[in-house]
Design a protein around this motif. Structure first.
Motif, PDB file in Angstrom:
ATOM      1  N   SER A  28       0.821  -1.206   0.000  1.00 21.88           N
ATOM      2  CA  SER A  28       0.000   0.000   0.000  1.00 21.88           C
ATOM      3  C   SER A  28       0.856   1.257   0.000  1.00 21.88           C
ATOM      4  N   THR A  29       2.190   1.081  -0.049  1.00 23.77           N
ATOM      5  CA  THR A  29       3.090   2.235  -0.114  1.00 23.77           C
ATOM      6  C   THR A  29       3.889   2.155  -1.412  1.00 23.77           C
ATOM      7  N   LEU A  30       5.197   2.258  -1.336  1.00 20.78           N
ATOM      8  CA  LEU A  30       6.017   2.253  -2.550  1.00 20.78           C
ATOM      9  C   LEU A  30       6.918   1.033  -2.638  1.00 20.78           C
ATOM     10  N   HIS A  31       6.538  -0.050  -1.991  1.00 23.30           N
ATOM     11  CA  HIS A  31       7.339  -1.275  -2.034  1.00 23.30           C
ATOM     12  C   HIS A  31       8.789  -1.010  -1.627  1.00 23.30           C
ATOM     13  N   GLY A  85       5.750  11.653  11.039  1.00 28.03           N
ATOM     14  CA  GLY A  85       4.554  11.617  10.214  1.00 28.03           C
ATOM     15  C   GLY A  85       4.500  10.360   9.351  1.00 28.03           C
ATOM     16  N   MET A  86       5.650   9.969   8.793  1.00 28.41           N
ATOM     17  CA  MET A  86       5.695   8.747   8.003  1.00 28.41           C
ATOM     18  C   MET A  86       5.378   7.539   8.873  1.00 28.41           C
ATOM     19  N   PHE A  87       5.920   7.526  10.101  1.00 26.87           N
ATOM     20  CA  PHE A  87       5.635   6.417  11.009  1.00 26.87           C
ATOM     21  C   PHE A  87       4.144   6.321  11.307  1.00 26.87           C
ATOM     22  N   LEU A  88       3.496   7.456  11.525  1.00 24.94           N
ATOM     23  CA  LEU A  88       2.065   7.439  11.821  1.00 24.94           C
ATOM     24  C   LEU A  88       1.261   6.913  10.643  1.00 24.94           C
ATOM     25  N   GLU A  92      -0.978   3.620  10.762  1.00 22.78           N
ATOM     26  CA  GLU A  92      -2.394   3.615  10.380  1.00 22.78           C
ATOM     27  C   GLU A  92      -2.712   2.429   9.482  1.00 22.78           C
ATOM     28  N   ARG A  93      -1.860   2.200   8.487  1.00 26.83           N
ATOM     29  CA  ARG A  93      -2.082   1.072   7.586  1.00 26.83           C
ATOM     30  C   ARG A  93      -1.966  -0.260   8.326  1.00 26.83           C
ATOM     31  N   ILE A  95      -2.597  -0.861  11.475  1.00 24.35           N
ATOM     32  CA  ILE A  95      -3.780  -1.049  12.320  1.00 24.35           C
ATOM     33  C   ILE A  95      -4.989  -1.451  11.469  1.00 24.35           C
ATOM     34  N   VAL A  96      -5.159  -0.779  10.328  1.00 23.36           N
ATOM     35  CA  VAL A  96      -6.297  -1.099   9.460  1.00 23.36           C
ATOM     36  C   VAL A  96      -6.234  -2.552   9.000  1.00 23.36           C
ATOM     37  N   TYR A  97      -5.070  -2.975   8.532  1.00 20.48           N
ATOM     38  CA  TYR A  97      -4.939  -4.353   8.058  1.00 20.48           C
ATOM     39  C   TYR A  97      -5.033  -5.352   9.209  1.00 20.48           C
ATOM     40  N   SER A  98      -4.545  -4.980  10.396  1.00 22.45           N
ATOM     41  CA  SER A  98      -4.629  -5.876  11.551  1.00 22.45           C
ATOM     42  C   SER A  98      -6.088  -6.131  11.926  1.00 22.45           C
ATOM     43  N   PHE A  99      -6.866  -5.054  12.025  1.00 22.06           N
ATOM     44  CA  PHE A  99      -8.280  -5.214  12.359  1.00 22.06           C
ATOM     45  C   PHE A  99      -9.034  -5.923  11.230  1.00 22.06           C
ATOM     46  N   GLY A 100      -8.662  -5.613   9.994  1.00 21.24           N
ATOM     47  CA  GLY A 100      -9.324  -6.259   8.862  1.00 21.24           C
ATOM     48  C   GLY A 100      -9.082  -7.758   8.838  1.00 21.24           C
TER      49      GLY A 100
END
Length: 296
Positions: A28-31, A85-88, A92-93, A95-100
């Motif tokens: 979901s980022t730049l590999h 900011g990059m770490f946050l 975020e990603r 956490i989203v994938y973990s909950f998903g």
């Protein structure tokens, strides 16, 4: 009540699940994560899982310490984190994938019925996690297409252009001599950077729906910078094919049009580290703007 925990099984299970999550974040980022860094980050997170079993502090404190250490270790080891900011954004990603993935696994276990004992075993959880991981990876572009839009900076002979670019898995163009991936650029941006200079021309064959085949003019771009959510990648000697048609509109990209399509192979090769290498090297084929003027 007495419980027995097998450290090797717990470590392996958490390692595999962490690896699933980190690969999803990477896609979901730049590999930017290499295979080694993905494995190291997953291992660090799996080791932090054992922190709540150590010491005599209150359980909630040990749990919190394990979760925080695991998340920070996984992300900082796997990705080149250069700012808070990059770490946050990475967090975020994650956490989203973990909950998903967690929600999907709970749903599958609930509907397993008589097979519940089998799917809740270590091997069963790993297999279900792999299935959910594959589904997330398979349909990510359709669900979160905005993640594929990045900021591209094109540099050539002192000229610079900054445009929005789409990382598109449908782009399969390659330069026929070297076999390197080819990005697609709109004519207007090409004219702005090349200013009529057609040195290094290459013919890029393509196939598309409604037209069996065709040829796009291709040129060598000395430097390409890609940026997404604070992550940056730099490429040298990237082939671009020039399209006379508008590429697409980028939803949410500050109402600007997408002017470039990035070949995903460019990012996949960058994960190995070091400069991108040519695939089919020809003895008399040097990559520069001064060569291949009449090459097809």
């Amino acid at each position: 009540m007495h419980y027995e925990l097998y450290a090797d099984s717990l470590f392996l299970l958490n390692f595999i699940m962490n690896l699933y999550l980190l690969i999803l974040v990477d896609h979901s980022t730049l590999h930017t994560a290499s295979v080694g860094r993905l494995a190291a980050g997953a291992a660090a997170g799996a080791l932090c899982y054992f922190l709540p079993f150590l010491g005599t502090a209150p359980v909630f404190l040990k749990l919190a310490a394990g979760i925080i250490a695991g998340c920070v270790g996984m992300l900082c080891i796997t990705f080149p984190v250069k700012s808070f900011g990059m770490f946050l954004r990475l967090l975020e990603r994650l956490i989203v994938y973990s909950f998903g993935m967690g929600g999907a696994l709970l749903f599958l276990v609930r509907i397993a019925g008589p097979a519940r004992d089998a799917v809740t075993s270590g091997l069963g959880i790993t297999g279900l996690g792999g299935l959910v991981f594959w589904l997330f990876l398979r349909f990510r572009y359709g669900l979160r297409a905005k993640d594929s839009v990045c900021r591209a900076t094109l540099l050539r002979d002192g000229e610079e252009a900054v445009v929005w670019a789409l990382i598109d898995s449908g782009n399969s163009l390659v330069e026929p001599i070297s076999g390197k991936p080819v990005c697609i650029l709109e004519q207007e941006v090409f004219d702005r950077i090349w200013k009529g200079d057609v040195r290094g021309f290459r013919a890029i064959p393509y196939h598309s729906i409604g037209k069996k085949s065709g040829i796009l003019p291709g040129y060598l771009l000395p430097q390409l910078l890609l940026e997404l959510d604070g992550m940056k990648l730099s490429f040298r000697n990237v082939y671009v094919a020039v399209s006379s048609n508008d590429i697409s509109e980028a939803e949410g990209a500050e109402a600007e049009s997408v002017k470039m399509i990035i070949h995903p192979g460019l990012l996949q090769q960058s994960r190995k580290g070091g400069p991108l290498k040519r695939q089919n090297v020809r003895r008399n084929d040097s990559e520069s703007d001064d060569t291949g003027q009449n090459a097809v």
